[in-house]
Structures are given as structure tokens and as C-alpha cells.
Scaffold this motif. Structure first.
Motif, mmCIF file in Angstrom:
data_model
loop_
_atom_site.group_PDB
_atom_site.id
_atom_site.type_symbol
_atom_site.label_atom_id
_atom_site.label_comp_id
_atom_site.label_asym_id
_atom_site.label_seq_id
_atom_site.Cartn_x
_atom_site.Cartn_y
_atom_site.Cartn_z
ATOM 1 N N LEU A 1 -1.983 -2.939 1.499
ATOM 2 C CA LEU A 1 -1.535 -3.826 2.566
ATOM 3 C C LEU A 1 -1.235 -2.985 3.798
ATOM 4 O O LEU A 1 -0.541 -1.978 3.724
ATOM 5 C CB LEU A 1 -0.283 -4.582 2.123
ATOM 6 N N LEU A 2 -1.795 -3.383 4.921
ATOM 7 C CA LEU A 2 -1.604 -2.691 6.190
ATOM 8 C C LEU A 2 -0.842 -3.587 7.139
ATOM 9 O O LEU A 2 -0.932 -4.816 7.043
ATOM 10 C CB LEU A 2 -2.961 -2.359 6.822
ATOM 11 N N SER A 3 -0.135 -3.021 8.078
ATOM 12 C CA SER A 3 0.496 -3.866 9.095
ATOM 13 C C SER A 3 -0.594 -4.549 9.920
ATOM 14 O O SER A 3 -0.363 -5.610 10.495
ATOM 15 C CB SER A 3 1.455 -3.064 9.982
ATOM 16 N N GLU A 4 -1.805 -3.977 9.910
ATOM 17 C CA GLU A 4 -2.939 -4.558 10.633
ATOM 18 C C GLU A 4 -3.753 -5.519 9.772
ATOM 19 O O GLU A 4 -4.629 -6.200 10.272
ATOM 20 C CB GLU A 4 -3.869 -3.441 11.146
ATOM 21 N N LYS B 1 -5.192 4.912 0.760
ATOM 22 C CA LYS B 1 -4.036 5.157 1.634
ATOM 23 C C LYS B 1 -4.294 6.319 2.585
ATOM 24 O O LYS B 1 -3.974 6.233 3.777
ATOM 25 C CB LYS B 1 -2.781 5.402 0.802
ATOM 26 N N HIS C 1 -5.478 -5.611 5.596
ATOM 27 C CA HIS C 1 -5.556 -5.049 4.248
ATOM 28 C C HIS C 1 -6.911 -4.416 3.935
ATOM 29 O O HIS C 1 -7.896 -4.648 4.631
ATOM 30 C CB HIS C 1 -5.243 -6.109 3.204
ATOM 31 N N ASN D 1 -4.410 6.060 6.674
ATOM 32 C CA ASN D 1 -3.550 6.907 7.509
ATOM 33 C C ASN D 1 -4.375 7.753 8.471
ATOM 34 O O ASN D 1 -4.032 7.884 9.647
ATOM 35 C CB ASN D 1 -2.651 7.789 6.638
ATOM 36 N N SER E 1 -1.463 1.556 9.501
ATOM 37 C CA SER E 1 -0.125 1.648 8.911
ATOM 38 C C SER E 1 -0.060 0.983 7.542
ATOM 39 O O SER E 1 -0.124 -0.239 7.428
ATOM 40 C CB SER E 1 0.899 0.987 9.839
ATOM 41 N N VAL E 2 0.064 1.799 6.484
ATOM 42 C CA VAL E 2 0.189 1.301 5.113
ATOM 43 C C VAL E 2 1.616 0.789 4.916
ATOM 44 O O VAL E 2 2.580 1.498 5.179
ATOM 45 C CB VAL E 2 -0.126 2.414 4.097
ATOM 46 N N VAL E 3 1.742 -0.453 4.423
ATOM 47 C CA VAL E 3 3.062 -1.030 4.175
ATOM 48 C C VAL E 3 3.270 -1.441 2.714
ATOM 49 O O VAL E 3 4.369 -1.803 2.330
ATOM 50 C CB VAL E 3 3.354 -2.225 5.116
ATOM 51 N N GLY E 4 2.194 -1.372 1.906
ATOM 52 C CA GLY E 4 2.336 -1.728 0.497
ATOM 53 C C GLY E 4 1.051 -1.459 -0.258
ATOM 54 O O GLY E 4 0.010 -1.190 0.339
ATOM 55 N N GLU E 5 1.140 -1.520 -1.589
ATOM 56 C CA GLU E 5 -0.022 -1.266 -2.434
ATOM 57 C C GLU E 5 0.155 -1.926 -3.786
ATOM 58 O O GLU E 5 1.283 -2.134 -4.254
ATOM 59 C CB GLU E 5 -0.229 0.232 -2.624
#
Length: 86
Positions: free
Chosen positions: A33-36, A5, A38, A9, A14-18
Motif C-alpha cells: 500500500l502506497l500513499s499514492e 518496497k 498500491h 522507495n 511512499s510505502v504505508v503498509g504491506e
């Protein structure tokens, strides 16, 4: 998980989940999980091996520089890890 993470960053992603799973005998698999897209990491201490899968999409913007920076950061952090060099 924090290493992944923080690296994402720092690279401007952009991190959105893990999600992570520690195997009972040894080893870990983790996905950020990234908005871009993973990052997936698989750590196998019995083989002294780490694999990292990076998928960074560039369809909304050119993320090549971010992907390259992420690769550099993770390569340095993972190769300097006390878990891998034992």
C-alpha cells in the motif's frame, strides 16, 4: 515483499503498509500500500508467471515519472529473478 518496497522507495513513492499470503502448495500474492495507491504482485510458479498491478494516482501531484521508474525497476528485478528463469 522487500523487492516491491525497495522499488517503491527508489522510485520516490511512499510505502504505508504491506500484506502477503503464501499459498500452501505454491505461489504468493503480495500487496504494498502506497500513499499514492498500491502495487499488487501475484506469483504462480507452476505457470512460471508473475503479474504485477501498479496503480499510482496523480491527483495531488504528477507521479508519471515515478510510475515509469517503478515499472522499469520492477521489470528488471522480476525478469532477472532466479524463480522466473528456471
Amino acid at each position: 515483499m522487500e523487492v516491491l518496497k525497495e522499488a517503491a522507495n527508489t522510485a520516490g513513492l511512499s510505502v504505508v503498509g504491506e500484506l502477503a499470503f503464501a499459498f500452501q502448495s505454491q505461489g504468493v500474492s503480495a500487496v504494498v500500500l502506497l500513499s499514492e495507491s498500491h502495487i499488487a504482485l501475484h506469483f504462480c510458479p507452476e505457470e512460471n508467471q508473475v503479474t504485477i498491478d501498479l496503480h499510482i494516482c496523480g491527483y495531488q501531484e504528477d507521479n508519471l515519472a515515478k510510475a515509469q521508474l517503478l515499472t522499469q525497476i520492477l521489470t528488471k528485478k522480476i525478469s532477472n529473478s532466479e524463480y522466473i528463469n528456471n
